[in-house]
Design an enzyme around this catalytic site. Structure first.
Site, mmCIF file in Angstrom:
data_model
loop_
_atom_site.group_PDB
_atom_site.id
_atom_site.type_symbol
_atom_site.label_atom_id
_atom_site.label_comp_id
_atom_site.label_asym_id
_atom_site.label_seq_id
_atom_site.Cartn_x
_atom_site.Cartn_y
_atom_site.Cartn_z
ATOM 1 N N ASP A 13 42.423 2.199 116.368
ATOM 2 C CA ASP A 13 42.360 1.206 115.303
ATOM 3 C C ASP A 13 43.571 0.285 115.432
ATOM 4 O OD1 ASP A 13 41.027 0.776 112.388
ATOM 5 O OD2 ASP A 13 43.193 0.418 112.313
ATOM 6 N N HIS A 49 41.396 -16.083 111.014
ATOM 7 C CA HIS A 49 40.390 -15.220 111.629
ATOM 8 C C HIS A 49 40.163 -15.532 113.105
ATOM 9 C CE1 HIS A 49 39.073 -12.960 108.086
ATOM 10 N NE2 HIS A 49 39.320 -14.063 107.397
ATOM 11 N N ASP A 54 40.099 -12.790 115.945
ATOM 12 C CA ASP A 54 39.034 -12.676 116.952
ATOM 13 C C ASP A 54 39.618 -12.622 118.361
ATOM 14 O OD1 ASP A 54 37.161 -12.680 114.973
ATOM 15 O OD2 ASP A 54 36.463 -14.741 115.327
ATOM 16 N N GLU A 111 38.004 -3.529 113.170
ATOM 17 C CA GLU A 111 39.079 -3.461 114.167
ATOM 18 C C GLU A 111 39.180 -2.071 114.792
ATOM 19 O OE1 GLU A 111 41.117 -2.863 110.101
ATOM 20 O OE2 GLU A 111 39.369 -3.878 110.930
#
Length: 344
Positions: A205, A218, A222, A248
């Site tokens: 994670d 964002h 990405d 994620e």
């Protein structure tokens, strides 16, 4: 139709492939026929056409014809139905099984048969022609139609393959999606239980990923996800399966792998990720870290959920212990959790 228009001509010795009128660079047509006279007649018919140039290749046996198709696929195959070593229908089956893409094919026969014609078309032939009824122009039209149909079939095959790829792929990271990885994990768990083989599972994670999105946007998030996906893809073996588990979080299935080896891989990945810089448009490169939870299968497991639960528990321990570290949890609950890598 006048006799002089027919493909069949009085028998004579076949011309050389280098004879005048051989059009190198045109449509490449492979003639598969055990009769030298019939091969000559077909070749002469093709070379008599002014509307299209043909580069003609010949094979006297089905095996030789298949070898030509697989080594250097022609634009079209003219196949005699009756070949001593391999009849036309068997040729079609072998070609369909062994060729990577559909190849245009016209089947030729000395005598017509609606039953054979229907079966040939079913197995991939674009047309079925009686030799004595074929004129050069008719043959040219049959080849053109066959090439057009093969191109359409190839396009459909490519679109189907792309749809299948998209159905199992996470578009942003290029890794397998959650559904596909879980299906594979189920298969691998069943296999490890059946054959008592080893199987490891890794969950990772991205630490503080929400802060990256909130601070940089964002698109930056990405870019981080895509960069990590590429790293994972290039870091696992061909027998392993890396996928995006959600948001994620990522998952790696490691067949024939013990817990210690999986934890060592996780530690190598952890260090590589810490050193990685992700380029961001109109901004400084981004650095990030990941936390890892690793486990392995045990004979007491009832299915994939048991492995996922243990890997998730180990991941939670890594997060709770300060992030940027690897924690492992074996199949025996009494074995405990062990942190083997952490930020120094």
């Amino acid at each position: 139709m006048h006799p002089q228009d027919s493909v069949r001509t009085p028998p004579r010795e076949p011309d050389s492939d280098n004879e005048p009128g051989s059009h190198s660079g045109g449509l490449r047509v492979l003639i598969v026929d055990d009769s030298p006279e019939d091969r000559y007649s077909l070749r002469r018919a093709l070379r008599s056409l002014s509307s299209q140039t043909y580069e003609v290749v010949e094979a006297a046996t089905g095996a030789e014809g298949l070898e030509h198709c697989l080594r250097s696929p022609p634009h079209c195959v003219l196949l005699d139905y009756k070949i001593p070593d391999l009849d036309g229908l068997d040729f079609l089956d072998s070609l369909r099984e062994r060729s990577a893409a559909p190849i245009a094919l016209v089947m030729l026969t000395g005598q017509g048969s609606e039953t054979v014609a229907a079966e040939a078309m079913k197995r991939g032939a674009a047309d079925y022609l009686v030799k004595s009824m074929v004129t050069p122009q008719y043959l040219h039209q049959a080849i053109s139609n066959a090439i057009e149909k093969a191109a359409l079939r190839r396009s459909l095959v490519e679109k189907q393959a792309e749809l299948e790829r998209l159905a199992i792929t996470d578009e942003l990271t290029g890794l397998r999606n959650r559904r596909y990885v879980l299906e594979r994990l189920g298969e691998e768990v069943d296999r490890s239980l059946r054959y008592k083989s080893t199987l490891a599972l890794m969950l990772l994670d991205i630490d503080h990923f929400k802060q990256i999105n909130d601070r940089l946007g964002h698109l930056a998030g990405d870019s981080v996800l895509a960069s990590l996906g590429g790293m994972l893809k290039e870091s696992v073996r061909i027998t392993d399966m890396a996928g995006r588990y959600g948001g994620e979080e990522f998952i790696i299935v490691l067949p024939e792998t013990r817990l210690t080896a999986a934890a060592e891989l996780a530690e190598r990945l952890r260090l590589r990720i810490r050193e990685r810089q992700v380029a961001i448009a109109d901004g400084a490169p981004v650095r990030f870290t990941c936390s890892f939870g690793v486990t392995e299968s045990g004979q007491g497991d009832r299915g994939p959920k048991d492995l996922i639960a243990r890997a998730d528990a180990a991941l939670y321990q890594a997060k709770r212990s300060g992030r940027d570290r690897v924690c492992q949890l074996g199949p025996d609950p009494s074995s405990g959790q062990f942190e083997i890598g952490h930020h120094g």
